[in-house]
Design a protein around this motif. Sequence first.
Motif, PDB file in Angstrom:
ATOM      1  N   THR A   1       1.926 -96.457  13.429  1.00 53.15           N
ATOM      2  CA  THR A   1       2.528 -96.595  12.110  1.00 53.15           C
ATOM      3  C   THR A   1       1.646 -95.885  11.077  1.00 53.15           C
ATOM      4  O   THR A   1       0.474 -95.579  11.348  1.00 53.15           O
ATOM      5  CB  THR A   1       2.656 -98.070  11.724  1.00 53.15           C
ATOM      6  OG1 THR A   1       1.336 -98.625  11.586  1.00 53.15           O
ATOM      7  CG2 THR A   1       3.425 -98.856  12.778  1.00 53.15           C
ATOM      8  N   PRO A   2       2.182 -95.609   9.870  1.00 48.36           N
ATOM      9  CA  PRO A   2       1.334 -95.006   8.834  1.00 48.36           C
ATOM     10  C   PRO A   2       0.062 -95.805   8.570  1.00 48.36           C
ATOM     11  O   PRO A   2      -1.013 -95.223   8.358  1.00 48.36           O
ATOM     12  CB  PRO A   2       2.254 -94.973   7.604  1.00 48.36           C
ATOM     13  CG  PRO A   2       3.622 -94.830   8.185  1.00 48.36           C
ATOM     14  CD  PRO A   2       3.604 -95.663   9.437  1.00 48.36           C
TER      15      PRO A   2
ATOM     16  N   ARG B   1      -2.479 -95.206  11.390  1.00 52.18           N
ATOM     17  CA  ARG B   1      -3.097 -93.880  11.403  1.00 52.18           C
ATOM     18  C   ARG B   1      -4.448 -93.879  10.693  1.00 52.18           C
ATOM     19  O   ARG B   1      -5.307 -93.039  10.990  1.00 52.18           O
ATOM     20  CB  ARG B   1      -2.158 -92.868  10.724  1.00 52.18           C
ATOM     21  CG  ARG B   1      -0.878 -92.600  11.477  1.00 52.18           C
ATOM     22  CD  ARG B   1       0.071 -91.781  10.620  1.00 52.18           C
ATOM     23  NE  ARG B   1       1.382 -91.668  11.221  1.00 52.18           N
ATOM     24  CZ  ARG B   1       2.466 -91.229  10.578  1.00 52.18           C
ATOM     25  NH1 ARG B   1       2.368 -90.867   9.303  1.00 52.18           N
ATOM     26  NH2 ARG B   1       3.621 -91.157  11.190  1.00 52.18           N
TER      27      ARG B   1
ATOM     28  N   GLU C   1       7.991 -87.699  14.891  1.00 53.45           N
ATOM     29  CA  GLU C   1       7.742 -88.813  13.970  1.00 53.45           C
ATOM     30  C   GLU C   1       6.284 -89.259  13.984  1.00 53.45           C
ATOM     31  O   GLU C   1       5.839 -89.988  13.085  1.00 53.45           O
ATOM     32  CB  GLU C   1       8.640 -90.005  14.329  1.00 53.45           C
ATOM     33  CG  GLU C   1       8.280 -90.739  15.607  1.00 53.45           C
ATOM     34  CD  GLU C   1       8.731 -90.040  16.893  1.00 53.45           C
ATOM     35  OE1 GLU C   1       8.471 -90.586  17.981  1.00 53.45           O
ATOM     36  OE2 GLU C   1       9.352 -88.962  16.805  1.00 53.45           O
ATOM     37  N   SER C   2       5.521 -88.821  14.985  1.00 54.97           N
ATOM     38  CA  SER C   2       4.107 -89.198  15.081  1.00 54.97           C
ATOM     39  C   SER C   2       3.207 -88.292  14.248  1.00 54.97           C
ATOM     40  O   SER C   2       2.008 -88.557  14.119  1.00 54.97           O
ATOM     41  CB  SER C   2       3.642 -89.154  16.539  1.00 54.97           C
ATOM     42  OG  SER C   2       3.668 -87.815  17.039  1.00 54.97           O
TER      43      SER C   2
ATOM     44  N   PHE D   1       1.310 -86.367  11.166  1.00 54.41           N
ATOM     45  CA  PHE D   1       0.808 -86.623   9.823  1.00 54.41           C
ATOM     46  C   PHE D   1      -0.202 -85.544   9.470  1.00 54.41           C
ATOM     47  O   PHE D   1      -0.425 -84.622  10.254  1.00 54.41           O
ATOM     48  CB  PHE D   1       0.222 -88.038   9.681  1.00 54.41           C
ATOM     49  CG  PHE D   1      -0.982 -88.332  10.532  1.00 54.41           C
ATOM     50  CD1 PHE D   1      -2.242 -88.417   9.959  1.00 54.41           C
ATOM     51  CD2 PHE D   1      -0.873 -88.560  11.900  1.00 54.41           C
ATOM     52  CE1 PHE D   1      -3.367 -88.701  10.716  1.00 54.41           C
ATOM     53  CE2 PHE D   1      -1.985 -88.855  12.677  1.00 54.41           C
ATOM     54  CZ  PHE D   1      -3.237 -88.918  12.082  1.00 54.41           C
TER      55      PHE D   1
ATOM     56  N   SER E   1       1.132 -93.305  -2.320  1.00 59.52           N
ATOM     57  CA  SER E   1       1.680 -92.431  -1.294  1.00 59.52           C
ATOM     58  C   SER E   1       3.185 -92.604  -1.154  1.00 59.52           C
ATOM     59  O   SER E   1       3.855 -91.767  -0.537  1.00 59.52           O
ATOM     60  CB  SER E   1       1.002 -92.712   0.053  1.00 59.52           C
ATOM     61  OG  SER E   1       1.214 -94.060   0.457  1.00 59.52           O
ATOM     62  N   SER E   2       3.730 -93.679  -1.719  1.00 60.07           N
ATOM     63  CA  SER E   2       5.177 -93.899  -1.676  1.00 60.07           C
ATOM     64  C   SER E   2       5.922 -93.018  -2.676  1.00 60.07           C
ATOM     65  O   SER E   2       7.159 -93.027  -2.703  1.00 60.07           O
ATOM     66  CB  SER E   2       5.502 -95.372  -1.955  1.00 60.07           C
ATOM     67  OG  SER E   2       4.960 -95.785  -3.199  1.00 60.07           O
TER      68      SER E   2
END
Length: 314
Positions: A9-10, A13, A96-97, A99, A219-220
């Motif tokens: 998940t974020p 990470r 999706e993994s 970043f 970050s959102s």
Amino acid sequence: MELTMRTATPAERLYTSGQSTQIAGQTGCIGHLRADMGADGKGFFTTWQDHRQNLGTEEFHAEFESVLNALVGDEQYGGFLKSRDAMRDFCQERPESGFNEGFAFGFRADTAQYSYLIRLNPYKGEENLFIYCYRRDWLDGHMKHAEKGIRFITPGYKEKFRIEDGDSVRVRRFDGRVFDRVCRYIDDYHVEIGSELYHICQFAELMERNGNTVIPLRSSLPLVCYGKVPEKRAIVMFERGFDSYRSASYVTKGRTSQKLVDELNSEMGVTKAQAMAMQGGATMGWDTPAADPKNYDEQGQPIKPKHRDRGDAR
């Protein structure tokens, strides 16, 4: 050994790289392994670094060896340690993994007692693998507390705003200089800001004494987006963390300006809630509730706070 593996998940990470001594201690970080696949992409050259030697038991090292063997040879877990090509294919099949702008890919593997936070860099000339090893119960406990976020307060303990673990703040000095710092949750009363550890009240007092101001860089929120403001007929552009906006020249071609704004933002992956929060930050202040997208619904309308019925009061 039962091993489960999934995309990180974020929040997870954050634990695929080095931690401060404080966080490493609270999460039970035993140590980490790093490796590269060599010039031909088929080697496996590793180094290991201890972080908590007292946790690096024979039982752990035996299990870690089994985990590595599974990641190399067991197709159930992708077999991505066979070669750099296998690692690249594994990552590309799981976009999706990704970043860090697609430069890194994060995964989490768990056994009953330990968690392995994995960062893959499937590129030639890079260290291709990092595995940070944690006591699972310690890591999960710390992350559960970190979900509450990091509080920023006045010297009188009034909460000004709250950010997620790993988000940044911007400090504006009295002399006009500005610097951004990543923040990490320690506990409800302590925070790492950059490389420094503070009590939240200590930091508030320091900022007030030096005449500095602090705003969140969530970050959102996107880095930029388009919008409309009442005092400007033209479409404008907002930038995260800046108190103004600039005009953006676009031809509507029969569309309303708001429809064009929505289309432009949608093309960039910006939601209506994010766009309204960006407008709120630029016009009302980034440390206000108006600058947080969680305070808007999917249509960009403010979410009204829920009030308990008088009969529910305790």
